[in-house]
Design a protein around this motif. Sequence first.
Motif, short mmCIF file in Angstrom:
data_model
loop_
_atom_site.label_atom_id
_atom_site.label_comp_id
_atom_site.label_asym_id
_atom_site.label_seq_id
_atom_site.Cartn_x
_atom_site.Cartn_y
_atom_site.Cartn_z
N ALA A 88 -25.66 -3.71 6.37
CA ALA A 88 -26.74 -4.10 5.46
C ALA A 88 -27.44 -5.33 6.03
O ALA A 88 -26.84 -6.13 6.76
N SER A 89 -28.71 -5.49 5.71
CA SER A 89 -29.53 -6.59 6.22
C SER A 89 -28.88 -7.95 5.96
O SER A 89 -28.83 -8.82 6.84
N GLU A 90 -28.35 -8.13 4.76
CA GLU A 90 -27.70 -9.40 4.41
C GLU A 90 -26.46 -9.64 5.27
O GLU A 90 -26.20 -10.74 5.73
N ALA A 91 -25.69 -8.58 5.50
CA ALA A 91 -24.49 -8.69 6.34
C ALA A 91 -24.87 -9.04 7.77
O ALA A 91 -24.18 -9.84 8.43
N ARG A 92 -25.97 -8.44 8.28
CA ARG A 92 -26.44 -8.78 9.63
C ARG A 92 -26.84 -10.24 9.71
O ARG A 92 -26.57 -10.92 10.70
N SER A 93 -27.50 -10.76 8.68
CA SER A 93 -27.91 -12.17 8.67
C SER A 93 -26.69 -13.08 8.68
O SER A 93 -26.66 -14.09 9.39
N GLU A 94 -25.68 -12.73 7.89
CA GLU A 94 -24.43 -13.52 7.87
C GLU A 94 -23.76 -13.48 9.24
O GLU A 94 -23.25 -14.48 9.73
N LEU A 95 -23.78 -12.30 9.84
CA LEU A 95 -23.19 -12.13 11.17
C LEU A 95 -23.96 -12.93 12.21
O LEU A 95 -23.37 -13.58 13.08
N ALA A 96 -25.29 -12.90 12.11
CA ALA A 96 -26.15 -13.63 13.06
C ALA A 96 -25.84 -15.13 13.03
O ALA A 96 -25.89 -15.80 14.06
N ALA A 97 -25.51 -15.63 11.87
CA ALA A 97 -25.20 -17.06 11.74
C ALA A 97 -23.89 -17.42 12.47
O ALA A 97 -23.68 -18.57 12.81
N ARG A 98 -23.04 -16.43 12.72
CA ARG A 98 -21.77 -16.66 13.40
C ARG A 98 -21.86 -16.47 14.91
O ARG A 98 -20.94 -16.84 15.65
N LEU A 99 -22.96 -15.88 15.40
CA LEU A 99 -23.11 -15.67 16.85
C LEU A 99 -23.30 -17.00 17.56
O LEU A 99 -24.01 -17.87 17.07
N VAL A 100 -22.68 -17.12 18.71
CA VAL A 100 -22.79 -18.34 19.51
C VAL A 100 -23.64 -18.03 20.73
O VAL A 100 -23.22 -17.27 21.61
#
Length: 192
Positions: free
Chosen positions: A22-34
Amino acid sequence: MNTQVTVTAEFLSLLHPYDSLASEARSELAARLVPTEVTKGQQIYSAGDALDGIYLIASGEVEVREPNGSLVSILGPRNSFGERGLMRDGLAATSAQAVSDSLLYVLPSDVFQKLLHESADFARFFNRSRGSNVSVDTLYTLPVSELMTSDPMTCGTETELIAAARAMRDRSISCLVVVEGRRPVGILRPRT
């Protein structure tokens, strides 16, 4: 949402299996990418090293080699590497070196493991033994949508073979749907 998170969320929306989130889950995931920049020739990791996570290539090229030095692949943008070791014991099964200056995003191993447990699509994509666990009866009753990517790669009938081969290599895919206009007319795949 900051600009970096927006950019990486858009990047994830172009990658399978992240596009199934889901778009929200991708945004949360993007915040964890280094974000990690590597220079041409830089060793990213060696076989046996503890892995920080799975690596996603935003730009540049990375060469992956077996411990004996044989080339596994040269990966470009929208490919990932490191999952083989993460799926086993967290130690790199291969070595990886930048072929060119590259921008990588590292998805931390704890987040990767959490996604494997929480998302069936994610787990199915990275499970290398998936074929041995699926019975013939189950395979025949699976919806086609579970076996294909959400946006299959295509090429026109006028596409040169070398361009089609590069597209398959760059995206780590095994075939292209050949189209005339929007109508599929064939499948292009390497000879086996």
